[in-house]
Design a protein around this motif. Structure first.
Motif, PDB file in Angstrom:
ATOM      1  N   GLY B  40      36.037  36.933  43.890  1.00 12.89           N
ATOM      2  CA  GLY B  40      34.975  36.853  44.872  1.00 12.89           C
ATOM      3  C   GLY B  40      34.679  35.419  45.254  1.00 12.89           C
ATOM      4  N   PHE B  41      34.514  34.569  44.257  1.00 13.14           N
ATOM      5  CA  PHE B  41      34.144  33.177  44.554  1.00 13.14           C
ATOM      6  C   PHE B  41      35.260  32.470  45.313  1.00 13.14           C
ATOM      7  N   ILE B  42      36.521  32.759  44.931  1.00 14.29           N
ATOM      8  CA  ILE B  42      37.622  32.093  45.625  1.00 14.29           C
ATOM      9  C   ILE B  42      37.646  32.528  47.085  1.00 14.29           C
ATOM     10  N   GLN B  43      37.299  33.802  47.334  1.00 12.53           N
ATOM     11  CA  GLN B  43      37.316  34.291  48.719  1.00 12.53           C
ATOM     12  C   GLN B  43      35.947  34.162  49.390  1.00 12.53           C
ATOM     13  N   ARG B  44      35.069  33.374  48.830  1.00 11.75           N
ATOM     14  CA  ARG B  44      33.735  33.104  49.392  1.00 11.75           C
ATOM     15  C   ARG B  44      32.946  34.378  49.635  1.00 11.75           C
ATOM     16  N   ARG B  45      32.904  35.251  48.620  1.00 10.78           N
ATOM     17  CA  ARG B  45      32.015  36.421  48.639  1.00 10.78           C
ATOM     18  C   ARG B  45      31.454  36.558  47.234  1.00 10.78           C
ATOM     19  N   PRO B  46      30.375  37.320  47.047  1.00  9.80           N
ATOM     20  CA  PRO B  46      29.738  37.310  45.719  1.00  9.80           C
ATOM     21  C   PRO B  46      30.482  38.101  44.649  1.00  9.80           C
TER      22      PRO B  46
END
Lengths: 168, 324
Positions: B40-46
């Motif tokens: 999630g963080f790598i793809q800019r989502r929670p």
């Protein structure tokens, strides 16, 4: 000490025998391979019982982890269905000959073992790995190298067979 | 290893196995959550967010769902092979944890051939993948299994070569003695002497554990889920746990061989071991969400043209230096 060892022996023996019958008796080739894996594992267990853990782990690493996987690969390429021509029950004479062939190594080895019984130890000796390596590379270096030559020849033979096919 | 099969030693191994099973189960939950959060963080989502604070109970909910689901076997699939595969994938992995030295005192079974034991029983994973792929009577499963064979047979060789370089250098196959010969400071670890072997080991371990960018046997965009397409409920759950357990083992072996095991600049102990293992696991997750999946020819070319020759050269150089 005695009873667990006998129990373990019985268990490995059972695994080997059941695996053997599965390996030769299954209609599905993949199930037969599973039987072969069971047999090899049982033999590895026997090595453990003989206090040769290096042999046991090597048996698993090489035979189960590599050779059986390669056999599986070959089966996959060959489309080994359970209802192929080979899956029909074998005629009685062939079964008889098969049993005879299977008993031959035992028949050859048993007299030698009976005539020259090896000294039986209550506890199998513990051979350190360094000793094993030293013996292989010093006392038994010729047989050791000959084995590698046999493997090399069989590999070269396999390549040769494939090349001949390709020419046609 | 001792020949006497005493009641105590059997009890010790059984207790160690139970402990390992608990460790693997808890880590399965933890790593699933971590992986989804990292992704999630790598793809800019929670990432998981709804179940519990910061989605922390998501993995527990997923596990309960998997346990509760019905087990379905496809029509004309071989029942023996189909059900044997997940069992064969999961249980041998527990054995792999036994020789790992978590700390000087915390080792399940300190066998002097520990490294060999791990390498030997790790082979069962491939066998399980093959049986799963073949036994489920599904074209995606079969394709996944075919890829798994070629990949694991290929990547096992550079992995063994990298491990062998360390075994040559240390003259032992016992994991605890390999840790004992390394110093406390990072420049005294084996990675400083064998950086190439470390790199080869890390790449081959990714290949052996079927992790992205080498996750071709399950390539979800091409093969649905590859070898485990037909598995539902805990059938899938066991493959899943086995994959994470294999990752932990690979990272632990890497820690022991190259990163000084439980040794650290201060206060040696299990925390250093775990910290290094989790750092490596995090790196593996990071790779997965950074690199695209390689093509099959790229996978094999990387192995046969680069890793294998480099591994052989590294081993020869090690042997040469050892002989001097």
């Amino acid at each position: 000490m005695e009873t667990p060892a006998i129990l373990a022996f019985g268990f490995y023996f059972l695994v080997i025998v059941v695996g053997c019958f599965m390996a030769v008796g299954s209609a599905s080739l993949v199930r037969a391979l599973v039987g072969l894996v069971a047999t090899l594992l049982g033999v590895a267990g026997m090595y453990l019982l003989l206090n040769a853990p290096f042999m046991a782990f090597m048996q698993i690493l090489i035979y189960v982890g590599a050779i059986c996987v390669l056999i599986f690969f070959a089966l996959m390429l060959a489309r080994a269905d359970a209802d192929g021509d080979e899956a029909d029950p074998a005629p009685a004479p062939r079964v008889f000959k098969g049993v005879l062939a299977a008993m031959l190594p035992g028949a050859l080895l048993a007299p030698i073992l009976l005539l020259h019984p090896t000294a039986s130890h209550l506890l199998p000796p513990d051979v350190p790995l360094a000793d094993l390596g030293r013996r292989l590379m010093e006392d038994y270096v010729l047989p050791f190298e000959l084995i590698s030559v046999v493997l090399l020849i069989s590999m070269a033979g396999a390549v040769l067979l494939v090349w001949e096919r390709r020419d046609k | 290893m001792n020949a006497t099969i005493s009641f105590d030693s059997v009890l010790h191994v059984v207790l160690a196995l139970v402990g390992v099973a608990v460790f693997v189960g808890l880590n399965g939950l933890l790593l699933v959550y971590a992986e989804r959060k990292v992704a999630g963080f790598i793809q800019r989502r929670p990432g998981p967010y709804e179940v519990g604070p910061q989605g922390i109970l998501q993995a527990v909910a997923d596990a309960l769902k998997l346990i509760g689901k019905q087990l379905v076997r496809p029509d004309r699939a071989d029942p023996l092979l189909f059900w044997m595969a997940p069992v064969l994938a999961f249980f041998p992995v527990l054995l792999l944890f036994l020789p790992l030295p978590f700390s000087p005192l915390l080792t399940g079974w300190d066998v002097n051939l520990g490294l060999l034991l791990i390498l030997a029983f790790a082979g069962f994973n491939v066998l399980a993948l093959l049986l799963a792929g073949w036994g489920s009577n599904n074209k995606y499963g079969l394709l996944g299994a075919a890829r798994a064979v070629a990949q694991s047979v290929a990547y096992e060789i550079p992995l063994l070569l990298a491990v062998l370089a360390i075994a040559f250098q240390e003259g032992t196959l016992s994991l605890s003695s390999i840790v004992a010969t390394q110093g406390s400071m990072p420049w005294q670890w084996n990675i400083a002497v064998q950086p190439l072997a470390f790199l080869i080991f890390l790449i081959s371990a990714l290949g052996e554990t079927n992790r992205a960018p080498f996750d071709l046997p399950e390539a979800e965009s091409e093969l649905t889920a590859g070898f485990h397409t037909e598995y539902s409920g805990m059938g899938f759950g066991m493959f899943f746990l086995a994959e994470y357990a294999n990752m932990i083992v690979a990272c632990s072996v890497c820690t022991v061989l190259f990163l000084g095991g439980w040794k650290g600049p201060f206060l040696d102990g299990a925390w250093w071991f775990l910290a290094k293992v989790y750092a490596l696991l995090l790196a593996m997750m990071w790779f997965r969400w950074t690199f695209p999946r390689v093509r099959f020819d790229q996978l094999l070319n990387l192995n046969w043209r680069w890793l294998l020759p480099l591994g052989v050269l590294n081993l020869l150089a090690t042997a040469f230096v050892m002989k001097l």
